[in-house]
Structure formats: structure tokens, C-alpha cells
Design a protein around this motif. Structure first.
Motif, PDB file in Angstrom:
ATOM      1  N   TRP A 186       0.833  -1.213   0.000  1.00 51.79           N
ATOM      2  CA  TRP A 186       0.000   0.000   0.000  1.00 51.79           C
ATOM      3  C   TRP A 186       0.862   1.255   0.000  1.00 51.79           C
ATOM      4  O   TRP A 186       0.569   2.232  -0.691  1.00 51.79           O
ATOM      5  CB  TRP A 186      -0.925  -0.044   1.221  1.00 51.79           C
ATOM      6  CG  TRP A 186      -1.681   1.241   1.412  1.00 51.79           C
ATOM      7  CD1 TRP A 186      -2.690   1.735   0.658  1.00 51.79           C
ATOM      8  CD2 TRP A 186      -1.441   2.195   2.443  1.00 51.79           C
ATOM      9  NE1 TRP A 186      -3.127   2.928   1.131  1.00 51.79           N
ATOM     10  CE2 TRP A 186      -2.371   3.251   2.253  1.00 51.79           C
ATOM     11  CE3 TRP A 186      -0.550   2.293   3.520  1.00 51.79           C
ATOM     12  CZ2 TRP A 186      -2.425   4.359   3.094  1.00 51.79           C
ATOM     13  CZ3 TRP A 186      -0.614   3.395   4.349  1.00 51.79           C
ATOM     14  CH2 TRP A 186      -1.539   4.402   4.134  1.00 51.79           C
ATOM     15  N   SER A 211       2.426   1.961  -3.509  1.00 46.59           N
ATOM     16  CA  SER A 211       1.543   2.035  -4.662  1.00 46.59           C
ATOM     17  C   SER A 211       1.253   3.490  -5.047  1.00 46.59           C
ATOM     18  O   SER A 211       1.034   4.337  -4.178  1.00 46.59           O
ATOM     19  CB  SER A 211       0.226   1.327  -4.358  1.00 46.59           C
ATOM     20  OG  SER A 211      -0.687   1.502  -5.415  1.00 46.59           O
ATOM     21  N   PRO A 212       1.215   3.795  -6.384  1.00 41.97           N
ATOM     22  CA  PRO A 212       0.834   5.140  -6.828  1.00 41.97           C
ATOM     23  C   PRO A 212      -0.676   5.377  -6.742  1.00 41.97           C
ATOM     24  O   PRO A 212      -1.131   6.494  -6.928  1.00 41.97           O
ATOM     25  CB  PRO A 212       1.303   5.175  -8.282  1.00 41.97           C
ATOM     26  CG  PRO A 212       1.291   3.744  -8.703  1.00 41.97           C
ATOM     27  CD  PRO A 212       1.642   2.948  -7.498  1.00 41.97           C
ATOM     28  N   HIS A 213      -1.427   4.314  -6.487  1.00 43.95           N
ATOM     29  CA  HIS A 213      -2.882   4.423  -6.352  1.00 43.95           C
ATOM     30  C   HIS A 213      -3.276   3.940  -4.963  1.00 43.95           C
ATOM     31  O   HIS A 213      -3.775   2.824  -4.791  1.00 43.95           O
ATOM     32  CB  HIS A 213      -3.594   3.587  -7.416  1.00 43.95           C
ATOM     33  CG  HIS A 213      -3.074   3.813  -8.805  1.00 43.95           C
ATOM     34  ND1 HIS A 213      -3.282   4.990  -9.508  1.00 43.95           N
ATOM     35  CD2 HIS A 213      -2.336   3.013  -9.629  1.00 43.95           C
ATOM     36  CE1 HIS A 213      -2.714   4.900 -10.697  1.00 43.95           C
ATOM     37  NE2 HIS A 213      -2.121   3.699 -10.794  1.00 43.95           N
ATOM     38  N   PRO A 214      -3.014   4.719  -3.908  1.00 43.39           N
ATOM     39  CA  PRO A 214      -3.187   4.229  -2.527  1.00 43.39           C
ATOM     40  C   PRO A 214      -4.619   3.813  -2.209  1.00 43.39           C
ATOM     41  O   PRO A 214      -4.834   2.850  -1.474  1.00 43.39           O
ATOM     42  CB  PRO A 214      -2.743   5.430  -1.685  1.00 43.39           C
ATOM     43  CG  PRO A 214      -2.849   6.604  -2.587  1.00 43.39           C
ATOM     44  CD  PRO A 214      -2.581   6.124  -3.957  1.00 43.39           C
ATOM     45  N   ARG A 215      -5.635   4.518  -2.768  1.00 40.91           N
ATOM     46  CA  ARG A 215      -7.001   4.159  -2.387  1.00 40.91           C
ATOM     47  C   ARG A 215      -7.392   2.791  -2.965  1.00 40.91           C
ATOM     48  O   ARG A 215      -7.897   1.939  -2.246  1.00 40.91           O
ATOM     49  CB  ARG A 215      -7.969   5.239  -2.874  1.00 40.91           C
ATOM     50  CG  ARG A 215      -9.411   4.938  -2.526  1.00 40.91           C
ATOM     51  CD  ARG A 215     -10.313   6.111  -2.800  1.00 40.91           C
ATOM     52  NE  ARG A 215      -9.939   7.262  -1.972  1.00 40.91           N
ATOM     53  CZ  ARG A 215     -10.573   8.425  -1.974  1.00 40.91           C
ATOM     54  NH1 ARG A 215     -11.611   8.621  -2.776  1.00 40.91           N
ATOM     55  NH2 ARG A 215     -10.174   9.426  -1.202  1.00 40.91           N
ATOM     56  N   ARG A 216      -7.131   2.598  -4.272  1.00 41.80           N
ATOM     57  CA  ARG A 216      -7.476   1.303  -4.878  1.00 41.80           C
ATOM     58  C   ARG A 216      -6.629   0.192  -4.284  1.00 41.80           C
ATOM     59  O   ARG A 216      -7.104  -0.915  -4.038  1.00 41.80           O
ATOM     60  CB  ARG A 216      -7.260   1.356  -6.405  1.00 41.80           C
ATOM     61  CG  ARG A 216      -8.251   2.253  -7.110  1.00 41.80           C
ATOM     62  CD  ARG A 216      -8.382   1.845  -8.575  1.00 41.80           C
ATOM     63  NE  ARG A 216      -7.113   1.778  -9.270  1.00 41.80           N
ATOM     64  CZ  ARG A 216      -6.647   2.711 -10.095  1.00 41.80           C
ATOM     65  NH1 ARG A 216      -7.358   3.804 -10.327  1.00 41.80           N
ATOM     66  NH2 ARG A 216      -5.480   2.567 -10.710  1.00 41.80           N
ATOM     67  N   THR A 217      -5.358   0.506  -4.019  1.00 41.00           N
ATOM     68  CA  THR A 217      -4.463  -0.523  -3.471  1.00 41.00           C
ATOM     69  C   THR A 217      -4.885  -0.915  -2.065  1.00 41.00           C
ATOM     70  O   THR A 217      -4.782  -2.083  -1.671  1.00 41.00           O
ATOM     71  CB  THR A 217      -3.017  -0.019  -3.484  1.00 41.00           C
ATOM     72  OG1 THR A 217      -2.643   0.328  -4.823  1.00 41.00           O
ATOM     73  CG2 THR A 217      -2.070  -1.074  -2.942  1.00 41.00           C
ATOM     74  N   ARG A 271      -5.964  -7.112  -9.271  1.00 42.08           N
ATOM     75  CA  ARG A 271      -4.562  -6.699  -9.441  1.00 42.08           C
ATOM     76  C   ARG A 271      -4.294  -6.241 -10.866  1.00 42.08           C
ATOM     77  O   ARG A 271      -3.592  -5.246 -11.104  1.00 42.08           O
ATOM     78  CB  ARG A 271      -3.625  -7.853  -9.094  1.00 42.08           C
ATOM     79  CG  ARG A 271      -3.501  -8.120  -7.597  1.00 42.08           C
ATOM     80  CD  ARG A 271      -2.305  -8.994  -7.310  1.00 42.08           C
ATOM     81  NE  ARG A 271      -1.075  -8.359  -7.754  1.00 42.08           N
ATOM     82  CZ  ARG A 271       0.130  -8.935  -7.710  1.00 42.08           C
ATOM     83  NH1 ARG A 271       0.221 -10.171  -7.269  1.00 42.08           N
ATOM     84  NH2 ARG A 271       1.202  -8.295  -8.115  1.00 42.08           N
ATOM     85  N   ASN A 326      -5.831  -2.827 -11.258  1.00 39.41           N
ATOM     86  CA  ASN A 326      -5.099  -1.803 -10.530  1.00 39.41           C
ATOM     87  C   ASN A 326      -3.807  -1.428 -11.249  1.00 39.41           C
ATOM     88  O   ASN A 326      -3.385  -0.266 -11.239  1.00 39.41           O
ATOM     89  CB  ASN A 326      -4.782  -2.300  -9.118  1.00 39.41           C
ATOM     90  CG  ASN A 326      -4.219  -1.197  -8.225  1.00 39.41           C
ATOM     91  OD1 ASN A 326      -4.678  -0.055  -8.282  1.00 39.41           O
ATOM     92  ND2 ASN A 326      -3.237  -1.541  -7.403  1.00 39.41           N
ATOM     93  N   PHE A 359      -4.378   0.942 -14.768  1.00 37.00           N
ATOM     94  CA  PHE A 359      -4.808   2.348 -14.709  1.00 37.00           C
ATOM     95  C   PHE A 359      -4.030   3.086 -13.637  1.00 37.00           C
ATOM     96  O   PHE A 359      -3.861   2.619 -12.520  1.00 37.00           O
ATOM     97  CB  PHE A 359      -6.304   2.445 -14.398  1.00 37.00           C
ATOM     98  CG  PHE A 359      -7.156   1.800 -15.482  1.00 37.00           C
ATOM     99  CD1 PHE A 359      -7.479   2.482 -16.638  1.00 37.00           C
ATOM    100  CD2 PHE A 359      -7.613   0.493 -15.324  1.00 37.00           C
ATOM    101  CE1 PHE A 359      -8.266   1.893 -17.604  1.00 37.00           C
ATOM    102  CE2 PHE A 359      -8.392  -0.085 -16.292  1.00 37.00           C
ATOM    103  CZ  PHE A 359      -8.725   0.602 -17.442  1.00 37.00           C
TER     104      PHE A 359
END
Length: 733
Positions: A29, A32-38, A727, A730, A733
Motif C-alpha cells: 500500500w 503504490s501510486p494508487h493508494p485508495r485502490r491498493t 490486481r 489496478n 490504470f
């Protein structure tokens, strides 16, 4: 309610694994560049890991059911045929009109009708269930299954307090009842068993079985084996009587050993064609208490027969000449002789052929092949022809008779495919055989005295005397010993070798066929003083014995034979078939199917499997589950010829017998496993007190092991698939 059952090891492994997965989820987490989705994806990952750890702790879904009815006490009593045995001793409180020994069935009825059970019947706190089991049906075979009634009762009732089982313990159907007793133990329901009957067999003569052939040749004797069991404590001299529907009968005197089984046989001569019902019986002896099992009915068919025989010989010695005369004058034999004289060539004339059958089609027509003093060599047999004879015997249920002579030609057969069929080991130091200065008789062995091949008299009583009077022989083959898996019928009366008496008449089975080794060349001398009587009878019986199985059922395109001939319900029957093409040659392309119709009218079709040979041999199996006539109809694929039809008669052997000893050991095991107790008849009053002191039935508890359930595995796979898709989504995108 969810129950977890971890061991200390799996508990700590699971906790450590969850901590490790939680750490990996946190690192993923953070990076990750996408913390909410991750974050959502890693929570999903941790949920899957948590589910796997919980499965490691063996979760079970436990359901407790509290019964809403009164506790039930079940009384199961045996109503099978064996309960009619009169060997049950009444306790003093149940005696009526001075009777002390009654049938087991009467003992149970008197016991249930007594006042001892009134306390339970009148007790409002319990409901009493009384059921019988194994009641004989109006039609069909009866038997006793102790497991099924116990299993059915446990499945039906959810508030059982205890079960009382009254039986003699003699079961002959179903599974052993100890499996049901284990389930009762898990439910906390004890079984109290009460054994009825004596452990000693009643004094009785029991005609256990009759293994008669399915058919016989009209005008010839058939041998009918039977088994009698005596439970009398003295030797019995009795008479076995066989009778047909017209009243014609034959008898035989036998001696029965005390408390033992006696195996014997009786001869019967078939007078006419068609099916007839025969009855074998023995008289009721003094002290015998069961008379219903002293007779046995069976069916046998009489038919005319034409047996095709091939005789191969080199020199016209006396044994060959008289054998040829005997077979050529037998109206049931179609004879072909190949006499290959080493100097004059093949003989000509009636019944002679000029050469050995060249094709399998020609050879497969023969039921029996006699090989005289002939071997492999110029103007004799070839190795290929020896292989064909072996294939004929093993695959088409034909027979071969080895009749060695003074030239010793049969030693050359030891290097051919026929070597394994020769049932004896020969001494190569005496290839020309051994001579005797005086005529030496043959001695019948125990097997020989009971064999149909050596039955020269009209009755078994006169047969030993006939063999003692037969002229002896002056020459015999150099036999060392009989091979394993053979049956020795006669031995040299005077000469012994390193392995005992020298075997001179030996038989064996070879595949589907039969083999006979005749180690003397003087059977023709049996004609002295009696002309053709014994000599013709012996060789006629040899030909018919060897061709019997092959001629069970023969049609235009298919020949059928099967084993066992008289199966009992529960037996598997092996069907063998020899199939032929339109030209009469063994079938190479095509299939054989058999339509089987049971006595109840149900039809099934089985396709026979082809053996890996060039003889058109097929085999298959089916199971007999009903007594009566099973009709078989065999056809070749694509053939318009008439099918081959035959009938297999399944013997209705009643496995439920009277006079059998009780089996208290079975009841003791049921009681012990279920944590009940085996009660003696004199302890009935104590049984009532024990039942009243039993605790209330505990609630029913059922457990579903989630860790091994298919739905759990399916759900886990779906979660992993969803995580993998997440995965991919995620990362895209």
C-alpha cells in the motif's frame, strides 16, 4: 455455531502467517501510486489469507437439535427363518405347560408377551417401539441382515434412549452390524442384546449343494457331485437316492463321518432328450431334528451330440487301431484320422484325411485332438501346427490327448508351443519308454476313483473291482512326475520314482480347454474277455468329457460356454464366446454382443471383449442377482444369421437355514461397541432396571467440516480469481 479446532502448531503458524501477510499488505500500500485502490485490494488480500488460516484451523459448523418428542425405547426382534430352530431354553418365569425347550421364535414371543415389559409399556415418560425384521418374503430367497434395521432405526428416530435386540446373531446378508453399533456409540445410544438359541448345531443331515452339469449326452452317464454335512455325533451309513419325474431312480450307499462334510457323487444315465427335473435325497436318521434339508431338486438337459475328433499318428500300432475302431463305431463321434507313415505316407480310406488342417477354419471344427506317437519332423507336425493345436485348446475349449509311444517322437514336442500343455515331466534318458516283463495294472488315485473318465462300470460300487480285473500293460512312457496344477487319475501299481508313484494318467486345464496324458499303450488289452465293453466306454467318455464345455451352446456364428454352470445369486458369471465369419473361419473383424434377460424380465446388453489371439475368442462377465432362468442371446455385429441362445439356471440356494448354531459372539460385539450389554435370558428382570436407570437422550449434534467441504474450496477459488482480476485492473490504470 462455528467451531475451530486448531492444534498448538497450526495456531501459531496461522498467527505468524497473518502477521507476515499484514506486513506485506502494508508495504504494498505504501509503495503504490494508487493508494485508495491498493488499500481496498490489500484488504481483500488479507481477507483471503485470513480465510486460508481459518481453514487451517479446521472449522466446523455445529448444529444442535433438541428433540420435541418423548424419549423412545426400541425393541427389535429377529423374525428370520433360522428363528424356527427348536433349541431355545425357557427361563422358569416363562415356562408354560411344562415346556422347557421351544423354537427361538416362540421364545421371543413368550418373552415379549411376559409382564416383564409392562413397566416400560406403561411408563408415560418413554415411548416403546416394537419392530420385527428379516421376515421371510412370500416369494424369493430369504436372509438375515442385522446391519440394515439398526441403521434404518437410527436414521428415522432422533430421540432414541436405547435399543433392545433379540436375535440368534446369525446374519447372512448385508454389512457386519459392528458398523451400525459404532454409529450408535457416537449418538450415545446403547444397544442391549439378548441372544436366543444354542451355540451347538442341532443333530442334522444337511444336503448342502448339488453341482450337476447343465446337460448330458443321451444314453451316457453323467456324474452329479453333492455335499452332505452331518452334525450327528456318530458315523452314519445311509443311502443317497436320485429320482426323476417318472419314478426311475438309482441309489448309492455312503458313509458319513460325524460332525463333518462329505463330498461324493452319483451317476445318472440320461434316457431321452429334453429337460428333466431330478431329486437327490437322503433318508431322515434317528435323532435328526431337521428333515426339510434332506432333499435337493435340480434340472438337467439331455441332448444328442456329434463330437468331431482328429487322431494324428505315425505307425498303425495296436493302441491306434483299436482307438480308431472305438471312435469310428461311436454314433456320437465324427472321426478324422491322419496316419502319417514314415515310409508309406498318409493312409487312405474311410475316415482318413491326407494332411493336417491347413487353415484355422478347418482346425477349429475339431472338439478333440488325439496326438499319438507323433512329433515335429519330416512327414510329421510342424512347429506352426503345434502352435495352432495349443491355440485351439486354450481359446476354443477343445481338448488334446497325448498318447506317447515307443518311438519317443513326443520328446520333439518339448521345443514347441505344446510343451506347456504336456502335464508331466518326461525322462529324456529313456526316450523310448520303459518295458515290463509282467503285465502291470494301473492303480486309481483318490481323484481317479471319483472321476467320470475312469468310470467303467454302471455304478460306482462295481467300478473298483472292474479296474482290478483289467489286463495290465507291458510298456509305459518315461514319466518322472506330474507338473503342478494337474490331476493324477492313475499311477503305476509297482514302480516308484524319486517323486513317488509314477503318474500315467494325468489331466489338466489349459486356458478354456482340457488336456489328458495317457502314459500306456495297452488300453486295447482291456477288451480281453469282454470285447468292446470297457475299451469303447473309456474312449467315448474321454471324447465327451473334453468336448463338454465347448458344446454348451453352439450356433451358426457363435459358440458360447460359461462358468460357473449353476451360479447362485450374487455370483459373477464369465461368458466365453468363439465367433466365426460367414465362411466359418475365426472372426477377425467385428464384435460379439450378448443380450441377457433376467428371471424378472429385465434385459441388459454386454459387449464381449476380444482376446488378443487369432481364434475369434471373446469374453465378458455379468452378475446374477436372482434365482431362476437367465436367457442369453449372442449375436455377431452385422450378421444376419440366427443368434445363439442358451439358458443359465441360477440355483435358488436358500441361505437362511434352520438348525444352525446361534452366534452370541456377534451380539456381544454389537453390545460392547455401542456401550450396551449382552443380556442372558435369565437376566431379563435386571435389563428392565438398567433401562429405567439410563439418562435422558442427549440432543442431536451435527457437524459440517467446512475445511474440507467442496463449497468452501469453490468459494476460495472464486476469491483468488477476483483478487487476480483486481490486481490486473489496478496495474492497468
Amino acid at each position: 455455531m462455528l467451531d475451530l479446532n486448531p492444534t498448538p502448531l497450526t495456531l501459531w503458524l496461522g498467527i505468524i502467517a497473518l502477521i507476515g501477510v499484514a506486513g506485506l499488505c502494508f508495504l504494498s500500500w505504501k509503495r503504490s501510486p494508487h493508494p485508495r485502490r491498493t488499500a481496498l485490494l490489500e484488504i481483500f488480500r488479507f481477507f483471503i489469507a485470513l480465510l486460508v488460516v481459518i481453514l487451517l484451523w479446521q472449522p466446523e459448523w455445529r448444529t444442535i437439535t433438541y428433540p420435541d418428542t418423548q424419549p423412545k425405547i426400541a425393541i427389535l426382534w429377529d423374525d428370520s427363518g433360522s428363528m424356527s430352530t427348536i433349541d431355545a431354553e425357557l427361563p422358569p418365569e416363562l415356562e408354560d405347560d411344562g415346556e422347557k425347550v421351544v423354537s427361538r421364535e416362540a421364545w421371543v414371543k413368550k418373552s415379549l408377551a411376559s409382564d416383564l415389559w409392562e413397566t416400560l409399556r406403561s411408563d408415560g415418560a418413554n415411548e416403546l417401539i416394537e419392530n420385527s425384521f428379516a421376515t421371510p418374503p412370500e416369494e424369493g430367497l430369504s436372509g438375515t441382515d442385522l446391519d440394515a434395521p439398526l441403521q434404518d432405526l437410527l436414521a428415522k428416530e432422533n430421540n432414541l434412549r436405547t435399543v433392545v435386540l433379540l436375535s440368534d446373531g446369525d446374519f447372512n446378508m448385508g454389512q457386519p452390524p459392528v458398523g451400525a453399533a459404532q454409529k450408535y456409540r457416537l449418538r450415545g445410544v446403547p444397544i442391549f442384546t439378548i441372544g436366543v438359541g444354542s451355540e451347538t448345531r442341532l443333530p442334522d443331515l444337511d444336503l448342502l449343494n448339488v453341482t450337476a452339469p447343465t446337460y448330458g449326452i443321451v444314453g451316457e452317464n453323467v456324474q452329479i457331485p453333492f455335499t452332505i454335512r452331518s452334525s450327528l455325533d456318530r458315523q452314519i451309513r445311509t443311502i443317497v437316492r436320485i429320482r426323476d419325474e417318472s419314478g426311475r431312480e438309482r441309489t448309492k450307499n455312503i458313509v458319513l463321518a460325524p460332525n463333518a462334510e462329505t463330498y461324493d457323487s452319483i451317476l445318472w444315465r440320461l434316457k431321452e432328450e429334453g429337460s428333466s427335473t431330478l431329486t437327490i435325497s437322503i433318508p431322515v436318521e434317528d435323532g435328526e431334528l431337521v428333515s426339510a434339508n434332506n432333499s435337493y431338486d435340480f434340472t438337467i438337459s439331455g441332448r444328442p451330440e456329434k463330437i468331431r475328433v482328429l487322431v494324428v499318428e505315425t505307425l498303425p500300432r495296436w493302441e491306434y487301431r483299436f482307438l480308431r475302431n472305438a471312435l469310428s463305431r461311436d454314433p456320437g463321434v465324427d472321426l478324422s484320422c491322419l496316419l502319417i507313415h514314415p515310409e508309406l505316407g498318409p493312409a487312405e480310406g474311410k475316415d482318413f484325411i491326407q494332411k493336417f488342417p491347413e487353415t484355422l477354419e478347418e482346425l477349429s471344427k475339431f472338439d478333440v485332438v488325439f496326438l499319438g506317437d507323433v512329433g515335429v519332423g519330416e512327414n510329421q507336425l510342424t512347429k506352426e501346427q503345434c502352435a495352432q493345436i495349443r491355440g485351439l485348446v486354450e481359446n476354443q475349449a477343445s481338448g488334446v490327448v497325448f498318447m506317447p509311444g515307443r518311438q519317443g517322437n513326443q520328446f520333439t514336442l518339448l521345443d514347441t508351443a505344446l510343451s506347456d500343455l504336456i502335464p508331466v515331466t518326461l525322462d529324456d534318458k529313456n526316450k523310448n519308454g520303459l518295458t515290463e516283463n509282467l503285465a502291470t495294472p494301473l492303480n486309481l488315485t483318490t481323484e481317479g476313483r471319483s472321476s467320470l473318465l475312469t468310470m467303467l462300470g454302471d455304478s460306482e460300487e462295481e467300478n473298483p473291482e472292474i479296474w482290478r480285473r483289467l489286463p495290465g500293460f507291458y510298456w509305459h512312457a518315461p514319466v518322472v512326475r506330474a507338473k503342478g496344477g494337474t490331476e493324477v487319475l492313475a499311477v503305476h501299481a509297482n514302480r516308484r520314482g524319486p517323486y513317488g508313484s509314477i503318474p500315467l494318467m494325468v489331466t489338466k486345464a489349459a486356458g478354456s480347454g482340457k488336456v489328458l496324458f495317457m502314459g500306456i499303450d495297452s488300453a486295447w488289452r482291456w477288451r480281453r474277455g469282454v470285447e468292446d465293453l470297457y475299451h469303447y466306454r473309456f474312449w467315448g467318455q474321454v471324447a465327451r468329457w473334453m468336448s463338454y464345455q465347448r458344446n454348451m451352446a453352439a450356433g451358426q456364428r457363435v459358440r458360447l460356454f460359461f462358468a460357473p454352470e449353476r451360479p447362485a445369486p450374487g455370483d459373477s458369471v464369465t461368458i466365453n464366446a468363439n465367433a466365426f465369419d460367414a465362411n466359418g473361419a475365426p472372426l477377425k473383424e467385428g464384435t460379439v454382443a450378448v443380450d441377457i434377460t433376467s428371471p424378472g424380465g429385465k434385459t441388459q446388453r454386454i459387449e464381449l471383449q476380444k482376446n488378443e489371439s487369432e481364434w475369434g475368442a471373446f469374453t465378458g462377465r455379468f452378475r446374477v442377482d436372482l434365482p431362476g432362468a437367465w436367457n442369453l442371446r449372442a449375436t455377431v455385429s452385422g450378421a444376419a444369421d440366427l443368434p445363439t441362445e442358451t439358458t443359465i439356471l441360477a440355483q435358488g440356494v436358500d441361505i437362511e437355514k434352520t438348525g444352525q448354531p446361534a452366534r452370541p459372539d456377534v451380539l456381544e460385539e454389537i453390545a460392547r461397541v455401542s456401550r450396551g450389554r449382552n443380556i442372558l435370558p435369565s437376566q431379563l428382570p435386571d435389563l428392565i432396571k438398567e433401562i429405567e436407570a439410563l439418562p435422558e437422550p442427549r440432543p442431536l449434534e451435527s457437524r459440517i467440516p467446512l475445511w474440507s467441504h467442496w463449497a468452501t474450496v469453490t468459494f476460495l477459488i472464486l476469491l483468488l480469481a477476483a483478487f487476480w482480476i483486481g490486481r490486473k485492473f489496478n496495474g492497468a490504470f
